[in-house]
Design an enzyme around this catalytic site. Structure first.
Site, short mmCIF file in Angstrom:
data_model
loop_
_atom_site.label_atom_id
_atom_site.label_comp_id
_atom_site.label_asym_id
_atom_site.label_seq_id
_atom_site.Cartn_x
_atom_site.Cartn_y
_atom_site.Cartn_z
N ASP A 100 37.63 44.43 31.55
CA ASP A 100 38.06 43.48 32.57
C ASP A 100 37.09 43.64 33.74
OD1 ASP A 100 39.69 41.90 34.24
OD2 ASP A 100 41.51 42.74 33.37
N ASP A 208 37.93 38.17 35.70
CA ASP A 208 39.04 37.93 36.62
C ASP A 208 38.76 36.73 37.53
OD1 ASP A 208 41.52 39.42 37.74
OD2 ASP A 208 40.34 39.05 39.55
N GLU A 277 39.51 34.14 33.30
CA GLU A 277 40.82 33.82 33.89
C GLU A 277 40.61 32.70 34.91
OE1 GLU A 277 44.49 35.89 36.33
OE2 GLU A 277 42.41 36.19 36.93
N HIS A 349 49.63 41.14 32.67
CA HIS A 349 50.14 42.03 33.72
C HIS A 349 50.59 41.28 34.97
CE1 HIS A 349 46.02 41.12 34.57
NE2 HIS A 349 46.17 41.57 35.80
N ASP A 350 50.39 39.95 34.99
CA ASP A 350 50.80 39.15 36.16
C ASP A 350 52.02 38.28 35.90
OD1 ASP A 350 48.55 40.05 37.62
OD2 ASP A 350 47.30 38.42 36.86
C1 NOJ Z 1 43.97 38.19 38.74
C2 NOJ Z 1 44.49 39.49 38.19
O1 NOJ Z 1 44.97 39.28 36.90
C3 NOJ Z 1 45.51 40.00 39.16
O2 NOJ Z 1 46.23 41.09 38.65
C4 NOJ Z 1 44.81 40.33 40.44
O3 NOJ Z 1 45.78 40.71 41.40
C5 NOJ Z 1 44.02 39.16 40.98
N1 NOJ Z 1 43.28 38.48 39.97
C6 NOJ Z 1 43.03 39.61 42.01
O4 NOJ Z 1 42.00 40.33 41.39
#
Ligand code: NOJ
Length: 583
Positions: A100, A208, A277, A349-350
């Protein structure tokens, strides 16, 4: 898989959030040696790729998504030697490793930023977004920010730096300053760093928030203000996303990354895999980015489907999902990407746990709904991503006090909403449904204390269901969600129609059923899923599947007849049949 197709089209990816996966040294935080000790689980499940969330040195303001050194490992997770060992161990088991990388921003403790903030004359000043106060305002006072944008983690996106007399931009926390991709030196440094990891043996990258790297900067260097949004009422801030999402130079920057880094073979002579992402990416843009004819990235994570239950107030204002809307969205991406490729996901994870969000996590329906959600996702066209614990049907946690939460997005939102006058109980209810800590509870391995995750005290409490809901119990039960996921992964590896078949959505308006067909030559795979906690009936002859072999089902066979079929709550079936080729 045909000769010309890259390996990742038939692959399944498993995401490890290292902080919460397995702790080898009892400090309560997961680490690389813990992960190495659990690779059996991944191999047995049959996944092809491990995506490792960030383990680089970091102040851990955002659990590692704030990187202070791109070429090392944070001591909390282990050492670079541990990471080398992980890469080797993953390869030895026939799997691959995807890192990542967070290159929209760094940590404010990264040496690049330390140099940049040292003075306005620093050679790295322009590596970040420094701007003077709004004309007519005094720096540091409310309203003096160069733009009125609201940040992803609440509050303004600008931080005042008294010493150098300017603001810097941070779309996320103040400890995550945005890199200035307009500067070619920044792009060259990022490329060099990625090549360094590829040479070290990694097989790919998850990038990311990579569609935020190009900002809509005006020729005079200023950035435009945002627009009002109901979600921001009372904050005094505006939605600036149009000025930093899918920006004007995004495809140019991604094309350059591909040319300079991704096009080269890996250290093992393979092709690299990349997934970006992309909150706010549109389907036409995703199609262009993933089109192999104009190479940029292999796949992108869309946020459209996981935003379908957001109300006017955004993610913290959840609404019930309607199945026709979900089906329409998924089908649009299935058929609309052209020669591009989908990244299929429910969880990461989000996101809150899918079985609690769009399934039914009651004792009666948890297992069937987790299996059916897995089925409809995995048999679509694209590369499925499994997030740790999803394969167990792990649920959300319903903590009752804000003090139980650790995630800065959640904590900042709570503070801002309560300050703006919201009822704390309402805010907590939204946090409990949508908060990121739901996904981050420790992986439950067994019925040992804390689910066997740590011999110490976990940084975040384990899901209280762990005595019954854990990997050991699931492996021992052939009817578990885990074995169902293993079988789904096996289907992708053994049935070419799962990888390459065309996609067609059936019964788009049905409120309970999700039904689709995949077709490859004479092979027809039909997925029939009751996505509700009530029985649902369908006419099997309508679907043209009066014959066919059931490859996988959530329930034992019922005494069906050839006509109407009654599907039990959350029942799904996968049927393979053969059709005559239309001339
Ligand atoms: C996306 C990530 O998946 C998340 O966990 C993170 O807080 C933000 N980007 C900032 O890097």
């Amino acid at each position: 898989m045909t000769e010309s197709q890259p390996w990742w089209r038939s692959a399944v990816v498993y995401q490890v959030y290292p902080r919460s996966f397995a702790d080898s040294d009892g400090d309560g935080i997961g680490d690389l040696r813990g992960l190495i000790g659990r690779l059996d689980h991944l191999e047995r499940l049959g996944v092809d790729v491990l995506w490792l969330s960030p383990v680089y040195p970091s102040p851990q303001d955002d659990n590692g998504y704030d990187i202070s050194d791109y070429r090392d490992v944070d001591p909390v997770f282990g050492t670079l030697a541990d990471l080398d060992e992980l890469i080797e161990a993953v390869h030895a088991r026939g799997m691959r490793l995807m890192l990542d990388v967070v290159v929209n921003h760094t940590s404010d403790e990264h040496p690049w930023f330390a140099d940049s903030r040292a003075s306005r004359e620093s050679v790295k000043r322009d590596w970040y977004w420094w701007r003077p106060p709004r004309p007519g305002h005094v720096g540091g006072e409310p309203g003096a920010e160069p733009t009125d944008w609201h940040g992803f983690f609440s509050g303004p996106v600008w931080e005042w730096d008294e010493a150098s007399g300017e603001y810097y931009l941070h779309l996320f926390s103040a400890k995550q300053p945005d890199l200035n991709w307009e500067n070619p030196q920044v792009r060259a440094a990022v490329q060099e760093m990625l090549r360094w990891w590829a040479d070290r043996g990694v097989d790919g990258f998850r990038l990311d928030v990579i569609n935020l790297i190009s900002k809509a900067v005006r020729p005079d260097g200023t950035l435009p203000d945002g627009v009002d949004s109901p979600a921001l009422a009372g904050t005094g801030l505006a939605d600036g996303s149009a000025h930093y999402t899918n920006g004007p130079r995004l495809e140019e920057f991604l094309g350059e990354l591909h040319r300079e880094v991704f096009a080269a073979p890996t250290a093992r002579g393979d092709v690299l895999v990349t997934v970006g992402e992309m909150p706010g990416v549109t389907l036409p843009l995703a199609r262009s980015i993933t089109d192999p004819g104009t190479p940029q990235l292999d796949m992108v994570f869309t946020f459209e489907h996981v935003s379908l239950d957001h109300g006017p107030g955004g993610k913290w204002d959840p609404r019930p999902l309607t199945l026709p809307a979900l089906k329409a969205n998924l089908a649009a991406w299935q058929t609309g990407l052209g020669d591009g490729w989908n990244a299929l996901y429910w969880n990461n994870h989000d996101q809150p746990r899918i079985v609690s969000r769009w399934g039914d996590d009651s004792p009666e329906h948890r297992v069937a709904s987790a299996k059916t959600l897995g089925t409809v996702l995995h048999l679509m066209r694209g590369t499925p991503f499994v997030y740790q614990g999803e394969e167990l049907g792990l649920t959300n946690v319903s903590w009752t006090g804000i003090e139980d939460y650790r995630d800065l997005e959640t904590l900042n939102h709570y503070r801002q909403a309560v300050r703006a006058g919201a009822d704390p109980a309402d805010v907590l209810a939204a946090v409990s449904a949508m908060g990121r800590d739901n996904a981050r509870t420790p992986m439950p391995w067994s019925d040992a204390p804390h689910g066997g995750f740590t011999a110490g005290t976990p940084w975040l409490p384990a899901n209280p269901a762990y005595p019954e809901l854990n990997a050991a119990v699931a492996w021992a039960d052939p009817r578990s969600v885990l074995h169902h996921y293993r079988r789904l992964i096996e289907l992708r590896h053994t049935q070419p129609v799962v990888v390459d078949g065309d996609f067609e959505l059936l019964l788009p308006d049905h409120e309970q059923l999700m039904v689709y067909r995949r077709t490859l030559g004479t092979q027809v795979l039909t997925v029939v899923a009751n996505m509700s906690s009530a029985p649902a009936s369908l006419d099997r002859t309508d679907l043209g599947i009066t014959n066919g072999q059931v490859l996988l089902a959530t329930h034992p066979p019922a005494p069906d007849d050839a006509g109407d079929v009654l599907l039990r709550p959350w029942e799904s079936r996968v049927v393979l049949s053969t059709s005559a080729l239309t001339p």
